[in-house]
Scaffold this motif. Sequence first.
Motif, PDB file in Angstrom:
ATOM      1  N   VAL A  81       0.855  -1.187   0.000  1.00 38.48           N
ATOM      2  CA  VAL A  81       0.000   0.000   0.000  1.00 38.48           C
ATOM      3  C   VAL A  81       0.893   1.240   0.000  1.00 38.48           C
ATOM      4  CG1 VAL A  81      -1.514   1.416   1.454  1.00 38.48           C
ATOM      5  CG2 VAL A  81      -2.077  -0.973   1.054  1.00 38.48           C
ATOM      6  N   PHE A  82       1.944   1.195   0.830  1.00 40.99           N
ATOM      7  CA  PHE A  82       2.884   2.319   0.911  1.00 40.99           C
ATOM      8  C   PHE A  82       3.652   2.494  -0.403  1.00 40.99           C
ATOM      9  CE2 PHE A  82       7.311   3.638   1.817  1.00 40.99           C
ATOM     10  CZ  PHE A  82       7.062   4.957   2.183  1.00 40.99           C
ATOM     11  N   LEU A  83       4.196   1.388  -0.939  1.00 45.36           N
ATOM     12  CA  LEU A  83       4.983   1.462  -2.171  1.00 45.36           C
ATOM     13  C   LEU A  83       4.137   1.873  -3.367  1.00 45.36           C
ATOM     14  CD1 LEU A  83       7.241  -1.719  -1.798  1.00 45.36           C
ATOM     15  CD2 LEU A  83       7.898   0.669  -1.438  1.00 45.36           C
ATOM     16  N   CYS A  84       2.931   1.310  -3.448  1.00 46.28           N
ATOM     17  CA  CYS A  84       2.023   1.627  -4.550  1.00 46.28           C
ATOM     18  C   CYS A  84       1.613   3.099  -4.489  1.00 46.28           C
ATOM     19  CB  CYS A  84       0.784   0.733  -4.469  1.00 46.28           C
ATOM     20  SG  CYS A  84      -0.439   1.090  -5.738  1.00 46.28           S
ATOM     21  N   GLY A  85       1.196   3.546  -3.297  1.00 50.22           N
ATOM     22  CA  GLY A  85       0.793   4.935  -3.137  1.00 50.22           C
ATOM     23  C   GLY A  85       1.922   5.896  -3.473  1.00 50.22           C
ATOM     24  N   SER A  86       3.119   5.578  -2.999  1.00 48.02           N
ATOM     25  CA  SER A  86       4.275   6.450  -3.238  1.00 48.02           C
ATOM     26  C   SER A  86       4.624   6.514  -4.725  1.00 48.02           C
ATOM     27  CB  SER A  86       5.496   5.945  -2.446  1.00 48.02           C
ATOM     28  OG  SER A  86       5.215   5.939  -1.067  1.00 48.02           O
ATOM     29  N   SER A  87       4.620   5.352  -5.388  1.00 43.52           N
ATOM     30  CA  SER A  87       4.972   5.296  -6.818  1.00 43.52           C
ATOM     31  C   SER A  87       3.987   6.098  -7.675  1.00 43.52           C
ATOM     32  CB  SER A  87       4.998   3.840  -7.296  1.00 43.52           C
ATOM     33  OG  SER A  87       5.943   3.098  -6.566  1.00 43.52           O
ATOM     34  N   TRP A  88       2.682   5.878  -7.434  1.00 43.23           N
ATOM     35  CA  TRP A  88       1.676   6.596  -8.217  1.00 43.23           C
ATOM     36  C   TRP A  88       1.643   8.081  -7.859  1.00 43.23           C
ATOM     37  CZ3 TRP A  88      -0.217   5.060 -12.577  1.00 43.23           C
ATOM     38  CH2 TRP A  88      -0.332   3.697 -12.849  1.00 43.23           C
ATOM     39  N   PHE A  89       1.991   8.410  -6.632  1.00 50.06           N
ATOM     40  CA  PHE A  89       2.069   9.816  -6.234  1.00 50.06           C
ATOM     41  C   PHE A  89       3.132  10.536  -7.063  1.00 50.06           C
ATOM     42  CE2 PHE A  89       4.136  12.959  -3.289  1.00 50.06           C
ATOM     43  CZ  PHE A  89       3.131  13.920  -3.361  1.00 50.06           C
ATOM     44  N   VAL A  90       4.297   9.903  -7.176  1.00 47.87           N
ATOM     45  CA  VAL A  90       5.388  10.479  -7.984  1.00 47.87           C
ATOM     46  C   VAL A  90       4.987  10.540  -9.454  1.00 47.87           C
ATOM     47  CG1 VAL A  90       7.768  10.144  -8.768  1.00 47.87           C
ATOM     48  CG2 VAL A  90       7.181   9.737  -6.373  1.00 47.87           C
ATOM     49  N   GLY A 103       1.976  10.814 -10.662  1.00 46.11           N
ATOM     50  CA  GLY A 103       1.015  11.898 -10.820  1.00 46.11           C
ATOM     51  C   GLY A 103       1.671  13.262 -10.813  1.00 46.11           C
ATOM     52  N   LEU A 104       2.691  13.421  -9.967  1.00 49.76           N
ATOM     53  CA  LEU A 104       3.423  14.694  -9.926  1.00 49.76           C
ATOM     54  C   LEU A 104       4.162  14.941 -11.226  1.00 49.76           C
ATOM     55  CD1 LEU A 104       4.960  14.722  -6.312  1.00 49.76           C
ATOM     56  CD2 LEU A 104       3.031  16.077  -7.161  1.00 49.76           C
ATOM     57  N   LEU A 105       4.834  13.907 -11.741  1.00 49.06           N
ATOM     58  CA  LEU A 105       5.586  14.046 -12.987  1.00 49.06           C
ATOM     59  C   LEU A 105       4.666  14.335 -14.168  1.00 49.06           C
ATOM     60  CD1 LEU A 105       8.182  11.138 -12.566  1.00 49.06           C
ATOM     61  CD2 LEU A 105       8.609  13.594 -12.360  1.00 49.06           C
ATOM     62  N   GLY A 106       3.487  13.711 -14.149  1.00 47.95           N
ATOM     63  CA  GLY A 106       2.532  13.927 -15.226  1.00 47.95           C
ATOM     64  C   GLY A 106       1.624  15.115 -14.989  1.00 47.95           C
ATOM     65  N   LYS A 107       1.825  15.803 -13.856  1.00 44.47           N
ATOM     66  CA  LYS A 107       0.998  16.960 -13.488  1.00 44.47           C
ATOM     67  C   LYS A 107      -0.485  16.614 -13.509  1.00 44.47           C
ATOM     68  CE  LYS A 107       4.463  20.274 -15.106  1.00 44.47           C
ATOM     69  NZ  LYS A 107       4.780  21.386 -16.022  1.00 44.47           N
ATOM     70  N   ASP A 108      -0.801  15.445 -12.967  1.00 44.33           N
ATOM     71  CA  ASP A 108      -2.186  14.970 -12.918  1.00 44.33           C
ATOM     72  C   ASP A 108      -2.626  14.885 -11.459  1.00 44.33           C
ATOM     73  OD1 ASP A 108      -4.618  13.630 -13.027  1.00 44.33           O
ATOM     74  OD2 ASP A 108      -3.998  12.351 -14.706  1.00 44.33           O
ATOM     75  N   PRO A 109      -3.384  15.883 -10.984  1.00 47.75           N
ATOM     76  CA  PRO A 109      -3.802  15.886  -9.572  1.00 47.75           C
ATOM     77  C   PRO A 109      -4.715  14.726  -9.210  1.00 47.75           C
ATOM     78  CG  PRO A 109      -4.984  17.569 -10.817  1.00 47.75           C
ATOM     79  CD  PRO A 109      -3.907  17.051 -11.720  1.00 47.75           C
ATOM     80  N   PHE A 110      -5.435  14.171 -10.210  1.00 43.93           N
ATOM     81  CA  PHE A 110      -6.352  13.071  -9.941  1.00 43.93           C
ATOM     82  C   PHE A 110      -5.612  11.757  -9.670  1.00 43.93           C
ATOM     83  CE2 PHE A 110      -8.974  15.774 -12.893  1.00 43.93           C
ATOM     84  CZ  PHE A 110      -9.718  16.353 -11.883  1.00 43.93           C
ATOM     85  N   VAL A 111      -4.340  11.726 -10.003  1.00 42.98           N
ATOM     86  CA  VAL A 111      -3.487  10.579  -9.678  1.00 42.98           C
ATOM     87  C   VAL A 111      -2.642  10.892  -8.442  1.00 42.98           C
ATOM     88  CG1 VAL A 111      -1.605   9.080 -10.473  1.00 42.98           C
ATOM     89  CG2 VAL A 111      -3.406   9.764 -12.062  1.00 42.98           C
TER      90      VAL A 111
END
Length: 211
Positions: free
Chosen positions: A139-148, A150-158
């Motif tokens: 849960v931690f690794l998945c959340g952290s990976s998708w958070f990054v 989303g930031l790189l893709g400038k997608d707040p919904f991710v």
Amino acid sequence: MKKKSTEQFSGVPYVMTLLNCLLSAWYGLPFVSPNNMLVSTINGTGAVIESIYVLIFLIYAPKKEKVKIVGLLIIVLSVFGAVVLVSMLALHGNGRKLFCGVAATVFSIIMYGSPLTIIRLVIKTKSVEFMPFFLSLFVFLCGSSWFVFGLLGKDPFVAVPNGFGSGLGAVQLILYAIYRKNKGENEVITAEKLADNEKGNSKVQSQDAQV
């Protein structure tokens, strides 16, 4: 499946994860959100896996829990169906992307928050017996990976829901570190209490027989 029992595990996280995967997979489709096919592919796979988890849970859950999860599953599928219908029939372009993105974000946060029932049990019992380590870790690794991502893709919904998930996963890992030595301790305590009770009952019965 081996024990033919769901024990004290909650079925809520599996059902909410299924809804999150369905909504995120829908959000990632090209006619909803261009250039997000990776989001759609991984969450489509996740929806299949979670469907299997929910099915297994329903097979082995106690009757009361089974009714609760079936009711929740009906609500989940209804919500997904409503989002699909509204986005296809009433919205277009950025409006469709915004609506689906908000829906996916809201229910992603709810999904990540669903293990709070287990966190409450861990704190109450001071045992991580029913909070699997690898589930908390990923849960931690998945959340952290998708958070990054989303930031790189400038997608707040991710980025937004997965940032929340990363934080909640960290909380679970901290709790695991605190109470890891108590894993299974409750079973021992319960067994000892039962044994003491049986001894006590036997002693009373013996005294009654003597009288």
